[in-house]
Design a protein around this motif. Structure first.
Motif, PDB file in Angstrom:
ATOM      1  N   THR A   9       0.853  -1.179   0.000  1.00 59.76           N
ATOM      2  CA  THR A   9       0.000   0.000   0.000  1.00 59.76           C
ATOM      3  C   THR A   9       0.896   1.239   0.000  1.00 59.76           C
ATOM      4  O   THR A   9       2.110   1.139   0.212  1.00 59.76           O
ATOM      5  CB  THR A   9      -0.919   0.024   1.236  1.00 59.76           C
ATOM      6  OG1 THR A   9      -0.107   0.085   2.405  1.00 59.76           O
ATOM      7  CG2 THR A   9      -1.817  -1.209   1.277  1.00 59.76           C
ATOM      8  N   PHE A  10       0.299   2.389  -0.206  1.00 57.73           N
ATOM      9  CA  PHE A  10       1.083   3.620  -0.233  1.00 57.73           C
ATOM     10  C   PHE A  10       1.797   3.883   1.088  1.00 57.73           C
ATOM     11  O   PHE A  10       2.854   4.502   1.114  1.00 57.73           O
ATOM     12  CB  PHE A  10       0.205   4.822  -0.590  1.00 57.73           C
ATOM     13  CG  PHE A  10      -0.278   4.810  -2.017  1.00 57.73           C
ATOM     14  CD1 PHE A  10       0.490   4.289  -3.042  1.00 57.73           C
ATOM     15  CD2 PHE A  10      -1.520   5.338  -2.329  1.00 57.73           C
ATOM     16  CE1 PHE A  10       0.050   4.292  -4.350  1.00 57.73           C
ATOM     17  CE2 PHE A  10      -1.976   5.357  -3.640  1.00 57.73           C
ATOM     18  CZ  PHE A  10      -1.195   4.824  -4.653  1.00 57.73           C
ATOM     19  N   GLN A  41      -8.132  -5.040  -2.054  1.00 57.96           N
ATOM     20  CA  GLN A  41      -7.146  -4.336  -2.884  1.00 57.96           C
ATOM     21  C   GLN A  41      -6.550  -5.277  -3.917  1.00 57.96           C
ATOM     22  O   GLN A  41      -6.299  -4.869  -5.056  1.00 57.96           O
ATOM     23  CB  GLN A  41      -6.026  -3.764  -2.008  1.00 57.96           C
ATOM     24  CG  GLN A  41      -6.429  -2.547  -1.227  1.00 57.96           C
ATOM     25  CD  GLN A  41      -5.319  -2.113  -0.312  1.00 57.96           C
ATOM     26  OE1 GLN A  41      -4.861  -2.867   0.543  1.00 57.96           O
ATOM     27  NE2 GLN A  41      -4.868  -0.876  -0.498  1.00 57.96           N
ATOM     28  N   ARG A  80      -2.689   3.018  -9.061  1.00 57.57           N
ATOM     29  CA  ARG A  80      -3.511   4.132  -8.559  1.00 57.57           C
ATOM     30  C   ARG A  80      -4.871   3.649  -8.076  1.00 57.57           C
ATOM     31  O   ARG A  80      -5.323   4.005  -6.993  1.00 57.57           O
ATOM     32  CB  ARG A  80      -3.721   5.180  -9.646  1.00 57.57           C
ATOM     33  CG  ARG A  80      -2.501   5.971  -9.978  1.00 57.57           C
ATOM     34  CD  ARG A  80      -2.823   7.013 -11.043  1.00 57.57           C
ATOM     35  NE  ARG A  80      -1.628   7.606 -11.575  1.00 57.57           N
ATOM     36  CZ  ARG A  80      -0.931   8.562 -10.971  1.00 57.57           C
ATOM     37  NH1 ARG A  80      -1.328   9.023  -9.809  1.00 57.57           N
ATOM     38  NH2 ARG A  80       0.157   9.054 -11.519  1.00 57.57           N
ATOM     39  N   GLU A 119      -4.717   1.668  -4.919  1.00 62.57           N
ATOM     40  CA  GLU A 119      -3.977   2.368  -3.859  1.00 62.57           C
ATOM     41  C   GLU A 119      -2.794   1.536  -3.371  1.00 62.57           C
ATOM     42  O   GLU A 119      -2.594   1.316  -2.182  1.00 62.57           O
ATOM     43  CB  GLU A 119      -4.907   2.735  -2.705  1.00 62.57           C
ATOM     44  CG  GLU A 119      -6.006   3.690  -3.122  1.00 62.57           C
ATOM     45  CD  GLU A 119      -6.960   4.049  -2.007  1.00 62.57           C
ATOM     46  OE1 GLU A 119      -6.854   3.481  -0.904  1.00 62.57           O
ATOM     47  OE2 GLU A 119      -7.818   4.911  -2.249  1.00 62.57           O
ATOM     48  N   SER A 120      -2.011   1.070  -4.343  1.00 61.55           N
ATOM     49  CA  SER A 120      -0.825   0.270  -4.040  1.00 61.55           C
ATOM     50  C   SER A 120       0.310   0.697  -4.966  1.00 61.55           C
ATOM     51  O   SER A 120       0.092   1.447  -5.914  1.00 61.55           O
ATOM     52  CB  SER A 120      -1.130  -1.222  -4.217  1.00 61.55           C
ATOM     53  OG  SER A 120      -1.475  -1.504  -5.563  1.00 61.55           O
TER      54      SER A 120
END
Length: 153
Positions: free
Chosen positions: A93-94, A103, A137, A140-141
């Motif tokens: 993840t970010f 995810q 994007r 969210e990874s």
């Protein structure tokens, strides 16, 4: 729920396009063997006949599901498929956590969308300041390159 990785690595940088491509090639070869295994089992179950539209659809659905399970298992477990392990890449993840199953599903489905316009979603990372693909994007990874491990002396 936060799911950190076992080891804390400080020297992490975005993965290069070339390494990501090589890891995908490696994983694609593994996927082909999974697809062949599913096809062999489907053929055995149908006594050698998978020529009906229903039989083909069932086999392709099984191949699709096993493909997702392959990626999602590795992404949620340690962030690395077998190809990513070979090239020292990790998806996270970010904020540096493990992906959850939601995810992983979004990433898997959106990666297919990234391939549809001749791979434009992948090539997008070459023009992005953050070096993110479309599916990075949307899920969210991000894929990062891990440093080489120091050898014990």
């Amino acid at each position: 729920m936060r799911r950190p990785f076992r080891e804390e690595i400080s020297d992490i940088r975005p993965a290069s396009f070339g390494k990501r491509l090589l890891a995908m090639l490696y994983d694609f070869l593994i996927l082909v063997s999974i697809w062949l295994g599913v096809a062999i089992i489907a053929t055995a179950i149908n006594q050698g006949a998978v020529d009906s539209a229903m039989g083909r659809a069932a086999m392709q659905s099984a191949q699709f599901c096993f493909s997702f399970l392959f990626f999602a298992y590795f992404w949620t477990r340690n962030g690395q498929t077998l190809g990513m392990q070979a090239w020292r890449l990790r998806v996270q993840t970010f904020d540096g956590q493990r992906l959850n199953w939601t995810q992983a599903l979004i990433r898997f489905l959106c990666a297919i969308i990234s391939w549809l316009p001749l791979g434009l979603g992948y090539f997008w990372m070459l023009f992005s300041d953050e070096r993110l693909t479309w599916h990075d994007r949307w899920s969210e990874s991000c894929v990062v390159s891990l440093p080489k491990k120091a050898r014990d002396k």
